[in-house]
Design a protein around this motif. Structure first.
Motif, PDB file in Angstrom:
ATOM      1  N   ALA A 187       5.570  18.748  -4.534  1.00 57.38           N
ATOM      2  CA  ALA A 187       6.223  17.624  -5.222  1.00 57.38           C
ATOM      3  C   ALA A 187       7.100  18.135  -6.341  1.00 57.38           C
ATOM      4  N   GLY A 188       6.751  19.285  -6.881  1.00 63.14           N
ATOM      5  CA  GLY A 188       7.522  19.807  -8.002  1.00 63.14           C
ATOM      6  C   GLY A 188       8.758  20.579  -7.592  1.00 63.14           C
ATOM      7  N   THR A 189       8.752  21.180  -6.420  1.00 68.55           N
ATOM      8  CA  THR A 189       9.816  22.133  -6.109  1.00 68.55           C
ATOM      9  C   THR A 189      11.167  21.479  -5.838  1.00 68.55           C
TER      10      THR A 189
ATOM     11  N   LEU B 156      -1.411  21.852  -3.436  1.00 63.52           N
ATOM     12  CA  LEU B 156      -0.271  21.856  -2.515  1.00 63.52           C
ATOM     13  C   LEU B 156       0.695  20.722  -2.874  1.00 63.52           C
ATOM     14  N   LEU B 157       0.145  19.545  -3.152  1.00 63.32           N
ATOM     15  CA  LEU B 157       0.984  18.403  -3.543  1.00 63.32           C
ATOM     16  C   LEU B 157       1.784  18.734  -4.804  1.00 63.32           C
ATOM     17  N   LEU B 158       1.099  19.269  -5.810  1.00 58.23           N
ATOM     18  CA  LEU B 158       1.788  19.567  -7.075  1.00 58.23           C
ATOM     19  C   LEU B 158       2.926  20.558  -6.854  1.00 58.23           C
ATOM     20  N   MET B 159       2.653  21.597  -6.067  1.00 57.90           N
ATOM     21  CA  MET B 159       3.694  22.606  -5.845  1.00 57.90           C
ATOM     22  C   MET B 159       4.842  22.026  -5.030  1.00 57.90           C
TER      23      MET B 159
ATOM     24  N   LEU C  20      14.609   4.409 -13.253  1.00 55.08           N
ATOM     25  CA  LEU C  20      13.449   4.519 -12.369  1.00 55.08           C
ATOM     26  C   LEU C  20      13.339   5.902 -11.719  1.00 55.08           C
ATOM     27  N   ALA C  21      14.018   6.906 -12.275  1.00 54.25           N
ATOM     28  CA  ALA C  21      14.037   8.224 -11.625  1.00 54.25           C
ATOM     29  C   ALA C  21      12.634   8.812 -11.437  1.00 54.25           C
ATOM     30  N   TRP C  22      11.700   8.441 -12.319  1.00 50.17           N
ATOM     31  CA  TRP C  22      10.318   8.947 -12.174  1.00 50.17           C
ATOM     32  C   TRP C  22       9.439   7.926 -11.474  1.00 50.17           C
TER      33      TRP C  22
ATOM     34  N   GLY D 173       4.849   2.201 -12.044  1.00 49.67           N
ATOM     35  CA  GLY D 173       3.579   1.745 -11.486  1.00 49.67           C
ATOM     36  C   GLY D 173       2.603   2.876 -11.276  1.00 49.67           C
ATOM     37  N   ALA D 174       1.657   2.645 -10.381  1.00 51.52           N
ATOM     38  CA  ALA D 174       0.520   3.556 -10.223  1.00 51.52           C
ATOM     39  C   ALA D 174       0.920   4.976  -9.828  1.00 51.52           C
ATOM     40  N   HIS D 175       2.024   5.121  -9.081  1.00 47.82           N
ATOM     41  CA  HIS D 175       2.399   6.449  -8.576  1.00 47.82           C
ATOM     42  C   HIS D 175       3.535   7.092  -9.363  1.00 47.82           C
ATOM     43  N   ARG D 176       3.865   6.513 -10.505  1.00 47.54           N
ATOM     44  CA  ARG D 176       4.927   7.120 -11.331  1.00 47.54           C
ATOM     45  C   ARG D 176       4.645   8.610 -11.506  1.00 47.54           C
ATOM     46  N   CYS D 177       5.703   9.410 -11.461  1.00 48.98           N
ATOM     47  CA  CYS D 177       5.525  10.869 -11.519  1.00 48.98           C
ATOM     48  C   CYS D 177       4.657  11.261 -12.715  1.00 48.98           C
TER      49      CYS D 177
ATOM     50  N   VAL E  99       7.585  29.523 -11.994  1.00 45.46           N
ATOM     51  CA  VAL E  99       6.865  28.857 -13.088  1.00 45.46           C
ATOM     52  C   VAL E  99       5.502  28.366 -12.592  1.00 45.46           C
ATOM     53  N   PHE E 100       5.491  27.744 -11.399  1.00 47.39           N
ATOM     54  CA  PHE E 100       4.209  27.246 -10.864  1.00 47.39           C
ATOM     55  C   PHE E 100       3.235  28.391 -10.660  1.00 47.39           C
ATOM     56  N   ASN E 101       3.738  29.522 -10.200  1.00 44.31           N
ATOM     57  CA  ASN E 101       2.874  30.677  -9.976  1.00 44.31           C
ATOM     58  C   ASN E 101       2.080  30.998 -11.250  1.00 44.31           C
TER      59      ASN E 101
ATOM     60  N   ALA F 118       0.844  -1.202   0.000  1.00 46.25           N
ATOM     61  CA  ALA F 118       0.000   0.000   0.000  1.00 46.25           C
ATOM     62  C   ALA F 118       0.874   1.244   0.000  1.00 46.25           C
ATOM     63  N   LYS F 119       0.354   2.315  -0.567  1.00 43.70           N
ATOM     64  CA  LYS F 119       1.043   3.609  -0.518  1.00 43.70           C
ATOM     65  C   LYS F 119       0.590   4.394   0.712  1.00 43.70           C
ATOM     66  N   ASP F 120      -0.669   4.178   1.073  1.00 40.92           N
ATOM     67  CA  ASP F 120      -1.245   4.875   2.230  1.00 40.92           C
ATOM     68  C   ASP F 120      -0.483   4.464   3.499  1.00 40.92           C
TER      69      ASP F 120
ATOM     70  N   VAL G 259      10.730  19.743 -19.442  1.00 45.49           N
ATOM     71  CA  VAL G 259      10.735  21.033 -20.158  1.00 45.49           C
ATOM     72  C   VAL G 259      11.307  22.119 -19.244  1.00 45.49           C
ATOM     73  N   ILE G 260      10.843  22.140 -18.003  1.00 48.80           N
ATOM     74  CA  ILE G 260      11.299  23.192 -17.071  1.00 48.80           C
ATOM     75  C   ILE G 260      12.823  23.103 -16.905  1.00 48.80           C
ATOM     76  N   ALA G 261      13.322  21.885 -16.651  1.00 47.84           N
ATOM     77  CA  ALA G 261      14.766  21.744 -16.416  1.00 47.84           C
ATOM     78  C   ALA G 261      15.561  22.095 -17.674  1.00 47.84           C
TER      79      ALA G 261
ATOM     80  N   ALA H 175      -9.581   5.664  -4.873  1.00 40.92           N
ATOM     81  CA  ALA H 175      -9.375   7.039  -4.368  1.00 40.92           C
ATOM     82  C   ALA H 175      -8.171   7.660  -5.071  1.00 40.92           C
ATOM     83  N   HIS H 176      -7.124   6.858  -5.234  1.00 46.87           N
ATOM     84  CA  HIS H 176      -5.929   7.351  -5.923  1.00 46.87           C
ATOM     85  C   HIS H 176      -6.244   7.641  -7.384  1.00 46.87           C
ATOM     86  N   ALA H 177      -6.935   6.706  -8.036  1.00 48.83           N
ATOM     87  CA  ALA H 177      -7.222   6.867  -9.474  1.00 48.83           C
ATOM     88  C   ALA H 177      -8.006   8.158  -9.721  1.00 48.83           C
TER      89      ALA H 177
HETATM   90  C1  HEM Z   1       6.906  19.941 -12.466  1.00 50.13           C
HETATM   91  C2  HEM Z   1       7.513  19.268 -11.499  1.00 50.13           C
HETATM   92  C3  HEM Z   1       6.879  18.076 -10.818  1.00 50.13           C
HETATM   93  C4  HEM Z   1       5.596  17.886 -10.399  1.00 50.13           C
HETATM   94  C5  HEM Z   1       4.439  18.875 -10.512  1.00 50.13           C
HETATM   95  C6  HEM Z   1       5.515  16.555  -9.818  1.00 50.13           C
HETATM   96  C7  HEM Z   1       4.367  15.991  -9.288  1.00 50.13           C
HETATM   97  C8  HEM Z   1       4.279  14.721  -8.761  1.00 50.13           C
HETATM   98  C9  HEM Z   1       3.097  14.156  -8.178  1.00 50.13           C
HETATM   99  C10 HEM Z   1       1.751  14.855  -8.062  1.00 50.13           C
HETATM  100  C11 HEM Z   1       3.386  12.893  -7.774  1.00 50.13           C
HETATM  101  C12 HEM Z   1       2.440  11.908  -7.088  1.00 50.13           C
HETATM  102  C13 HEM Z   1       1.773  11.026  -8.124  1.00 50.13           C
HETATM  103  C14 HEM Z   1       0.962   9.928  -7.526  1.00 50.13           C
HETATM  104  O1  HEM Z   1       1.143   9.585  -6.352  1.00 50.13           O
HETATM  105  O2  HEM Z   1       0.113   9.355  -8.246  1.00 50.13           O
HETATM  106  C15 HEM Z   1       4.770  12.660  -8.101  1.00 50.13           C
HETATM  107  C16 HEM Z   1       5.415  11.481  -7.882  1.00 50.13           C
HETATM  108  C17 HEM Z   1       6.750  11.323  -8.125  1.00 50.13           C
HETATM  109  N1  HEM Z   1       7.620  12.241  -8.668  1.00 50.13           N
HETATM  110 FE1  HEM Z   1       7.163  14.046  -9.410  1.00 50.13          FE
HETATM  111  N2  HEM Z   1       6.745  15.963  -9.895  1.00 50.13           N
HETATM  112  C18 HEM Z   1       7.605  16.865 -10.494  1.00 50.13           C
HETATM  113  C19 HEM Z   1       8.930  16.684 -10.738  1.00 50.13           C
HETATM  114  C20 HEM Z   1       9.620  15.557 -10.430  1.00 50.13           C
HETATM  115  C21 HEM Z   1      11.029  15.373 -10.659  1.00 50.13           C
HETATM  116  C22 HEM Z   1      11.979  16.402 -11.271  1.00 50.13           C
HETATM  117  C23 HEM Z   1      11.331  14.120 -10.227  1.00 50.13           C
HETATM  118  C24 HEM Z   1      12.667  13.442 -10.266  1.00 50.13           C
HETATM  119  C25 HEM Z   1      13.247  13.143 -11.397  1.00 50.13           C
HETATM  120  C26 HEM Z   1      10.116  13.526  -9.731  1.00 50.13           C
HETATM  121  C27 HEM Z   1      10.021  12.248  -9.215  1.00 50.13           C
HETATM  122  C28 HEM Z   1       8.871  11.691  -8.726  1.00 50.13           C
HETATM  123  C29 HEM Z   1       8.806  10.340  -8.199  1.00 50.13           C
HETATM  124  C30 HEM Z   1       9.988   9.382  -8.077  1.00 50.13           C
HETATM  125  C31 HEM Z   1       7.477  10.110  -7.823  1.00 50.13           C
HETATM  126  C32 HEM Z   1       6.875   8.813  -7.275  1.00 50.13           C
HETATM  127  C33 HEM Z   1       6.949   8.655  -5.794  1.00 50.13           C
HETATM  128  C34 HEM Z   1       6.483   7.275  -5.422  1.00 50.13           C
HETATM  129  O3  HEM Z   1       6.699   6.286  -6.145  1.00 50.13           O
HETATM  130  O4  HEM Z   1       5.909   7.157  -4.362  1.00 50.13           O
HETATM  131  N3  HEM Z   1       9.103  14.423  -9.867  1.00 50.13           N
HETATM  132  N4  HEM Z   1       5.300  13.796  -8.697  1.00 50.13           N
END
Ligand code: HEM
Length: 488
Positions: A261-263, A256-259, A358-360, A363-367, A180-182, A88-90, A375-377, A125-127
Motif C-alpha cells: 500500500a505504501g509503495t 505485506l499490505l503496508l509495504m 479526499l486524497a487519503w 471514513g473507516a479505511h482512511r489511509c 525506507v520500509f526496509n 462493505a469493503k470486503d 514525511v517520506i515525500a 475484524a477491520h478495527a
Molecule cells: C508510507 C506510505 C503508506 C502506507 C504504509 C499506507 C498504508 C495504507 C493502508 C494500510 C491502508 C488500508 C487502511 C485500511 O483499510 O484501514 C491505506 C489506505 C489508503 N491509502 Fe495509504 N499508505 C501509504 C501511502 C499512501 C499515499 C501516498 C496515498 C495517496 C495520497 C495513500 C492513499 C490511501 C487511500 C486513498 C487509502 C484508502 C483506500 C480505501 O478507501 O479503500 N496512501 N494505506
C-alpha cells in the motif's frame, strides 16, 4: 498497493462526441472506460464528461468486461466512504465474481479481490487489524524516519549524480519508499537491494511475479520469526507486541499490505510533486533559493493529481438508491478522489492551506499512514532538490506520459537533467545504526537466498549518455545498490 495495469486491455473505438456529451469514448453498455490511454492522458476530461452525462454517479468499465459505478461528487463520495451500514469493503460479495464474469486473473484482481488484511475487512475484524497498524505506525519517530529517508535519498542520488541525467521515476521515486520500509520494518540493511528487486518483479507482473510473491512472503515470514526472537524498535516488532495479538499469518499479511500500500502511491506522490515543481511557473526560481515550496506542491498534487485517483472500492450490501441511481447489491462502487477533489476545489475559494481533499480517503479505511507518507515525500523531494538544485525536465512537460489503469495517477517516466556532480558515497545504513538497523550486520549478510553472481548485472563504468530502456535503468540501479551494499 500493487499495480499491474500496465498491460491494460484494448482501446475501445472512438464514437460520436454527441453520444458522450464531449470528445471521448464510451465502452460497451454505454459505460465510460477507465483503462485505456485516452483516460490516462486526461482523466479530468473524462470525469467532466461523466458528470455532464450521468450526474454524480457514472457507469464505468474498469477493465474490459469489468463494470462498476464511479462517484464523482465530493459530498456523495464522503457519504459512501462513511456509510459502513450500506457499503462493505470486503469484496467477497462481488456479484460478477460469483457469476464468473470476473475471474481471479482479471487485471483488476490485485487491487479489488479479497486478501486477509485490513484493507478488505469490515467491522470488528477491520478495527482489530487496523488498530494494530495505526498504533504501530504512531510509534514511528518522525526524526528517525526523516533520517532513513535522507540516507536512502543520498544513496539513490549517488547512483546517478555523476551522470547528469536520470529517470526519477525508476531510479528514485519507485525505489526510495522500499529502502525506507526496509529500515522501518527492522530488516537487515543488506536486504534492501533484494527487496527492491523482488518488489520490481512483483509490480512488473511478468513471468517472475509469482516467484517474487513467494520470495516476499518467505522473507516477511523470516522477518517476523527473527523479530519474535529478538524484538527491537521497528514496526514489525511493534505489530508483534500489539495487544491485538496477531497470529503469524495475520502479521505477514499486514506487513505485506503496508509495504504494497505504501509503495505505488508513495512513488506517485513523489513523482507527481516533482513534475509539478519542475514544470509550474509558480514554483520556478524558488527551488534553489533555500525555501523550497515542497509542502505546497505536495498539497497541490493531493488536490489535483492524487496518487490513488479512483479507489475507495465499496460493495452495496443490498440494492439501494443513491443520488437517484439504483445500485445493485454486490456491484462495485468506486469513489473518485480526483474528481471529488476537483469539484470541491472549483466550489471553494479557500484552497491555500486547505487539506479537506479526499486524497487519503475518508471514513473507516482512511489511509493510516498520512503522516509518515508526507514525511517520506517531503524529505525525499527536498533532499533531491538540495543536492541537484539546477535540475530540469529533460522533455517538455506535455510529453510526459501517464500509466494506464483505472485506479492511479501515475507517471510512466520522469526524465531529468542537471549539471553532473561527484557522489558523496553515503555509508551503508547499518554503519550509523538508526533505531532499527542490526548492529551485528556486515556487508554480505542477507536474509534472502544468496543471489547467484551471474544474476547480478555488472556495474556500469561508462558515463556516456545513451537512451536506455526502463529495464536497463532498473538493472543498473540494482547493480549499483548491490555493489554499494558490498562496499564496492
Ligand atoms: C508510507 C506510505 C503508506 C502506507 C504504509 C499506507 C498504508 C495504507 C493502508 C494500510 C491502508 C488500508 C487502511 C485500511 O483499510 O484501514 C491505506 C489506505 C489508503 N491509502 Fe495509504 N499508505 C501509504 C501511502 C499512501 C499515499 C501516498 C496515498 C495517496 C495520497 C495513500 C492513499 C490511501 C487511500 C486513498 C487509502 C484508502 C483506500 C480505501 O478507501 O479503500 N496512501 N494505506
Amino acid at each position: 498497493m500493487t499495480d499491474r495495469f500496465a498491460a491494460a486491455g484494448p482501446v475501445p473505438p472512438p464514437v460520436c462526441p454527441a453520444r458522450t456529451g464531449a470528445t471521448g469514448v464510451v465502452g460497451s453498455r454505454g459505460t465510460v472506460p477507465m483503462y485505456g490511454p485516452d483516460f490516462a492522458a486526461d482523466p479530468h476530461a473524462a470525469y467532466e464528461r461523466m458528470r455532464t452525462v450521468h450526474g454524480p454517479i457514472a457507469p464505468v468499465e474498469l477493465s474490459p468486461g469489468v463494470y462498476g459505478s464511479l462517484v464523482t461528487s465530493y459530498q456523495l463520495g464522503l457519504e459512501v466512504l462513511r456509510d459502513t451500514e450500506r457499503f462493505a469493503k470486503d469484496p467477497r460479495g462481488w456479484r460478477a465474481v460469483h457469476d464468473g464474469t470476473v475471474r481471479q486473473d482479471s487485471p483488476v484482481a490485485p487491487m479489488m479481490m479479497y486478501r486477509p488484511n485490513a484493507l478488505f475487512a469490515d467491522g470488528e475484524a477491520h478495527a482489530r487489524l487496523r488498530g494494530a497498524i495505526t498504533d504501530s505506525l504512531d510509534r514511528v519517530d518522525p526524526h528517525a524516519l526523516s533520517e532513513y529517508v535522507e540516507r536512502s535519498a543520498e544513496t539513490l542520488i549517488d547512483a546517478f549524480a555523476s551522470r547528469g541525467e536520470a529517470d526519477l521515476l525508476i531510479e528514485y521515486a519507485s525505489v526510495l519508499p522500499l529502502l525506507v520500509f526496509n529500515q522501518l520494518f527492522g530488516a537487515l540493511a543488506a536486504d534492501g537491494p533484494k527487496l527492491v528487486e523482488t518488489m520490481m518483479k512483483l509490480f512488473d507482473s511478468g513471468e517472475e511475479a509469482a516467484q517474487a510473491n513467494e520470495d516476499l512472503l518467505r522473507w516477511i515470514s523470516g522477518l517476523v520469526a527473527s523479530k519474535r526472537q529478538q524484538p527491537s524498535a521497528d514496526v514489525t516488532s511493534w505489530l508483534i507486541a500489539h495487544p491485538a495479538q496477531l497470529a503469524d499469518d495475520e502479521l505477514m499479511q499486514q506487513i505485506l499490505l503496508l509495504m504494497a500500500a505504501g509503495t505505488d502511491p508513495e512513488q506517485n506522490l513523489i513523482a507527481n510533486s516533482l513534475r509539478l515543481l519542475l514544470s509550474d511557473d509558480r514554483f520556478a526560481g524558488e527551488l534553489s533559493g533555500g525555501s523550497m515550496p515542497v509542502e505546497d506542491a505536495i498539497d497541490e498534487v493531493l488536490w489535483n493529481d492524487p496518487p490513488m485517483a479512483n479507489y475507495g472500492t465499496r460493495f452495496p450490501r443490498y440494492d439501494c438508491d443513491v443520488a437517484g441511481v439504483r445500485l445493485r447489491k454486490g456491484e462495485p462502487v468506486l469513489v473518485s478522489y480526483a474528481a471529488a477533489n476537483h469539484e470541491a476545489a472549483i466550489a471553494s475559494d479557500r484552497r491555500s492551506g486547505n487539506r479537506a481533499h479526499l486524497a487519503w480517503s475518508a471514513g473507516a479505511h482512511r489511509c493510516p499512514a498520512e503522516r509518515p507518507a508526507r514525511v517520506i515525500a517531503t524529505v525525499a523531494i527536498e533532499r533531491l532538490l538540495d543536492r541537484l538544485p539546477d535540475m530540469e525536465l529533460a522533455v517538455p512537460v506535455e510529453q510526459l506520459t501517464w500509466r494506464t489503469g483505472p485506479f492511479h495517477r501515475a507517471l510512466a517516466s520522469l526524465p531529468v537533467r542537471f549539471p553532473a556532480q561527484l557522489a558523496t558515497h553515503a555509508e551503508p545504513f547499518a554503519a550509523s545504526a538508526p533505531a532499527s538497523a542490526r548492529s551485528d550486520e556486515k556487508p554480505g549478510d542477507t536474509a534472502w537466498n544468496p543471489v547467484p553472481s551471474s544474476s547480478i548485472p555488472p556495474a556500469e563504468t561508462s558515463s556516456e549518455r545513451q537512451p536506455e530502456s526502463p529495464q536497463a535503468a532498473k538493472r543498473r540501479l540494482l547493480s549499483f545498490l548491490t555493489a554499494w551494499w558490498r562496499g564496492q
